[in-house]
Design an enzyme around this catalytic site. Structure first.
Site, PDB file in Angstrom:
ATOM      1  N   ARG A 184       0.838  -1.203   0.000  1.00 60.12           N
ATOM      2  CA  ARG A 184       0.000   0.000   0.000  1.00 60.12           C
ATOM      3  C   ARG A 184       0.869   1.247   0.000  1.00 60.12           C
ATOM      4  NH1 ARG A 184      -4.687  -0.115   4.365  1.00 60.12           N
ATOM      5  NH2 ARG A 184      -5.431   1.605   3.061  1.00 60.12           N
ATOM      6  N   CYS A 242      -1.366   5.711   9.271  1.00 59.05           N
ATOM      7  CA  CYS A 242      -1.675   4.447   8.608  1.00 59.05           C
ATOM      8  C   CYS A 242      -2.788   4.726   7.612  1.00 59.05           C
ATOM      9  CB  CYS A 242      -2.054   3.382   9.632  1.00 59.05           C
ATOM     10  SG  CYS A 242      -3.464   3.823  10.668  1.00 59.05           S
TER      11      CYS A 242
END
Length: 297
Positions: A184, A242
């Site tokens: 990611r 995050c």
């Protein structure tokens, strides 16, 4: 004050309190949550640490009525006070938070309780799997405690907003850690947010590397070595983000265990990636290849 507690120590505390020999009251909170299964209430009912109260991360550790602040905005002081009282918390209690494994969700509860000024909050190291592996009992059903009288007073831990996160990523004197999986970060996949990649200048630091195969946090020396390799030296400001601010709290826990302080960016990439005027970077390097709003229309 210790940050972690072992299953055997928690069991001994609970046994002592049940027999009337405990000097303090210990409240166990079960934060059963994952991105794939946000509602962990059924798993909780199937088996949890005796006396543990279920915590709904989506409704009690976040405020989804807040717009523009990412997928898990922080709750207000008033809302978190109501949650703590529902959990039965009273001033002076020791709070132990646990989840279904890895301590990723329970770290969010730990961070919020610390932020609210709670004096003694600990994470069950290894979470429920470690409790069960130790041969300790579980119970089924719901635990509904008597309402508590706790009050949240936010401000004990530092936070950074979107502008602050941008500065942390660009200033060479600071470090911004991206707690998501490497794929990611690199922009190879993005299962939920509108753009793939990372905040320019952020360093990839997946939280999965904070724990061993057994789901327990690595020893302090190993964590310190890990973060030193990422540029953390105790002098630079260290930010953590995050996808939505949940596992970023896990990074704050690991940093603290290693002897460093960390600053949480609650909005995280879910807020950043929805601001299309802001650039994102892709690739393995912090600067990566930058794409701005024009590239996304």
């Amino acid at each position: 004050m210790p940050m972690l507690i072992e299953p055997a120590e928690l069991a001994a505390r609970l046994d002592a309190e049940r027999s009337g020999d405990g000097s303090t009251r210990t409240v166990v909170l079960d934060v059963r949550w994952t991105l794939a299964q946000p509602d962990g209430s059924e798993e909780y009912r199937e088996g949890h640490i005796p006396g543990a109260v279920y915590v709904d991360l989506d409704t009690e550790l976040a405020d989804h009525d807040v717009e523009g602040e990412g997928r898990h905005p922080l709750p207000s002081e008033a809302a978190f006070t109501r949650a703590m009282r529902r959990w039965g918390l009273r001033d002076g209690d020791t709070v132990v938070v646990a989840d279904g494994g890895g301590s990723y969700a329970s770290a969010r509860a730990w961070w919020l309780l610390e932020h609210a000024g709670w004096a003694d909050v600990r994470i069950l190291d290894g979470a429920l799997p470690a409790w069960c592996a130790a041969g300790l009992p579980v119970e089924q059903g719901d635990v509904v405690p008597e309402p508590g009288d706790a009050t949240a007073r936010f401000g004990s831990l530092p936070v950074v907003d979107l502008d602050g996160a941008a500065s942390l990523g660009l200033e060479p004197a600071d470090v911004l850690l991206d707690a998501r999986a490497g794929a990611r970060y690199r922009g190879e996949v993005e299962p939920i947010d509108p753009r793939a990649g990372h905040i320019p200048g952020a360093v990839s630091a997946p939280t999965t590397d904070n724990v061993g195969p057994d789901g327990r946090f690595l020893p302090a020396a190993a964590l310190r070595e890990r973060f030193a390799a990422l540029g953390v030296d105790g002098a630079r400001t260290v930010g953590s983000y995050c996808g939505s601010g949940v596992t970023a709290a896990h990074q704050i826990v690991a940093l603290r265990l290693a002897g460093f302080d960390g600053v949480l960016y609650p909005g995280s990439f879910s807020q950043w990636s929805n601001r299309f005027e802001l650039p994102v970077a892709t690739g393995a390097e912090p600067g990566g290849e930058r794409a701005d709003a024009a590239a996304h229309g």
